[in-house]
Scaffold this active site. Structure first.
Site, PDB file in Angstrom:
ATOM      1  N   ARG A 126      11.363 -26.372  -6.073  1.00 15.44           N
ATOM      2  CA  ARG A 126      10.326 -25.500  -5.533  1.00 15.44           C
ATOM      3  C   ARG A 126      10.854 -24.492  -4.520  1.00 15.44           C
ATOM      4  NH1 ARG A 126       7.460 -22.553  -7.276  1.00 15.44           N
ATOM      5  NH2 ARG A 126       7.018 -24.240  -8.745  1.00 15.44           N
ATOM      6  N   LYS A 151       5.726  -3.531   6.403  1.00 20.47           N
ATOM      7  CA  LYS A 151       4.630  -4.419   5.975  1.00 20.47           C
ATOM      8  C   LYS A 151       5.191  -5.484   5.035  1.00 20.47           C
ATOM      9  CE  LYS A 151       1.349  -0.617   6.418  1.00 20.47           C
ATOM     10  NZ  LYS A 151       0.453   0.323   5.704  1.00 20.47           N
ATOM     11  N   LYS A 170       4.014   7.628  15.987  1.00 19.54           N
ATOM     12  CA  LYS A 170       2.758   7.567  15.255  1.00 19.54           C
ATOM     13  C   LYS A 170       1.631   8.037  16.165  1.00 19.54           C
ATOM     14  CE  LYS A 170       2.643   4.283  12.133  1.00 19.54           C
ATOM     15  NZ  LYS A 170       2.615   2.966  11.425  1.00 19.54           N
ATOM     16  N   GLU A 175       5.235  10.881  12.333  1.00 24.99           N
ATOM     17  CA  GLU A 175       4.129  11.152  11.435  1.00 24.99           C
ATOM     18  C   GLU A 175       3.455  12.458  11.844  1.00 24.99           C
ATOM     19  OE1 GLU A 175       1.344   7.940  11.413  1.00 24.99           O
ATOM     20  OE2 GLU A 175       2.547   6.713  10.053  1.00 24.99           O
ATOM     21  N   ASP A 190       0.964  12.224   6.594  1.00 25.27           N
ATOM     22  CA  ASP A 190       0.105  11.047   6.460  1.00 25.27           C
ATOM     23  C   ASP A 190      -1.258  11.437   5.894  1.00 25.27           C
ATOM     24  OD1 ASP A 190      -0.568   8.350   6.777  1.00 25.27           O
ATOM     25  OD2 ASP A 190      -1.446   8.719   8.750  1.00 25.27           O
TER      26      ASP A 190
END
Length: 287
Positions: free
Chosen positions: A100, A135, A167, A196, A217
């Site tokens: 597994r 992410k 950002k 951005e 963006d």
């Protein structure tokens, strides 16, 4: 060539995976005589791009170095349903214990690489590249970044330490994008400077500062084309800025975005929304 993953990181990931699964010992594996040996084959139950061989190898190396692994496919190779991926020979107990954890690594990283390859195929011939984001699954950042390379994509920054990305919240806190860029330059951090842009005033500010990477963006297609024209004009004057689209591109929309002329498209879904590839391990008596 796909660069090898960091061996220490692979070993650490495997140690943690084995610890959480085996704990104080695999009591079920004790049903099998200690001296018994077995042969096991792993197959893919669906078409996929295979990634994760170093993690599989490390699982069985840590459990029992006497286990012999024979791989039938290469890293980053496309496979078909029911195709054999690798064969294991050795003591039955550690083969059962490692089944597994090994499949978890292989199915997750192959799922990432397969997802990336779909996007790469969708923009083939445009000259654009598919890039990842931060992410990622917790604890598997480096592994998934490696899987992106296996799928034909490229890596964005690895974390918060190897690139400055300005950002909207940084812009708001600094009092404007030009102030944020100036503050970043003053750090002299020796890492790429990226920003951005949510409108064309911010695009022009980023180009005036000759940032390394400009992320447009959630721009519309006409806006993307205009931003590309401005970036190319900037580079024609000796600038270095690379332009990237970010903001929710899908398999259905990614090609028309790429055809606008951006250098790269960031896709968070390739690591965030990963679906594991369906794999199966089949045991047989020792030969």
């Amino acid at each position: 060539m796909i660069p090898a993953p960091n061996a220490a990181d692979v070993a650490d990931c495997v140690r943690r995976a084995l610890a959480e699964d085996i704990g104080s010992g695999d009591v079920t594996a004790r049903l099998v005589p200690a001296a018994q040996t077995s042969v096991a084959h792993v197959i893919s139950r669906e078409d996929a791009v295979i990634c994760g061989r170093p993690w599989v190898d490390e699982v069985f190396r840590q459990l029992d170095p006497a286990i012999v692994i024979t791989w039938h496919v290469g890293e980053g190779e496309r496979v078909r349903a029911d195709q054999r991926l690798y064969t294991l020979r050795g003591p039955a107990r550690p083969l059962l214990s490692g089944e597994r954890p090994a499949l978890n690594f292989l199915q997750t990283l192959s799922g990432t690489a397969t997802s990336v390859r779909r996007y790469v195929d969708a923009i083939a011939g445009t000259g654009c590249r598919i890039a990842d984001t931060r992410k990622t699954l917790p604890g598997l950042r480096n592994a998934q970044k490696y899987a992106v390379l296996c799928g034909g994509g490229i890596n964005h920054r690895i974390g918060l330490y190897d690139g400055i990305l300005i950002k909207e919240n940084h812009v708001a806190a600094a009092g404007g994008i030009r102030a944020a860029i100036a503050n970043a330059r003053a750090l002299d951090a020796g890492v790429p400077l990226m920003t951005e842009a949510e409108d064309f005033d911010q695009v022009r500010a980023a180009l005036d500062a000759d940032v390394d990477l400009l992320l447009v963006d959630d721009f519309t297609l006409p806006q993307i084309r205009e931003a590309v024209q401005l970036t190319r004009a900037h580079r024609a004057r000796g600038g270095r800025t690379v332009i990237e689209y970010s903001g929710g591109a899908t398999l259905e929309s990614v090609r028309e975005i790429a055809e606008c002329g951006v250098d790269r498209i960031a896709i968070g879904a390739i690591t965030k929304h990963v679906r594991a590839v369906d794999l199966s391990m089949r045991f047989e008596s020792d030969e």
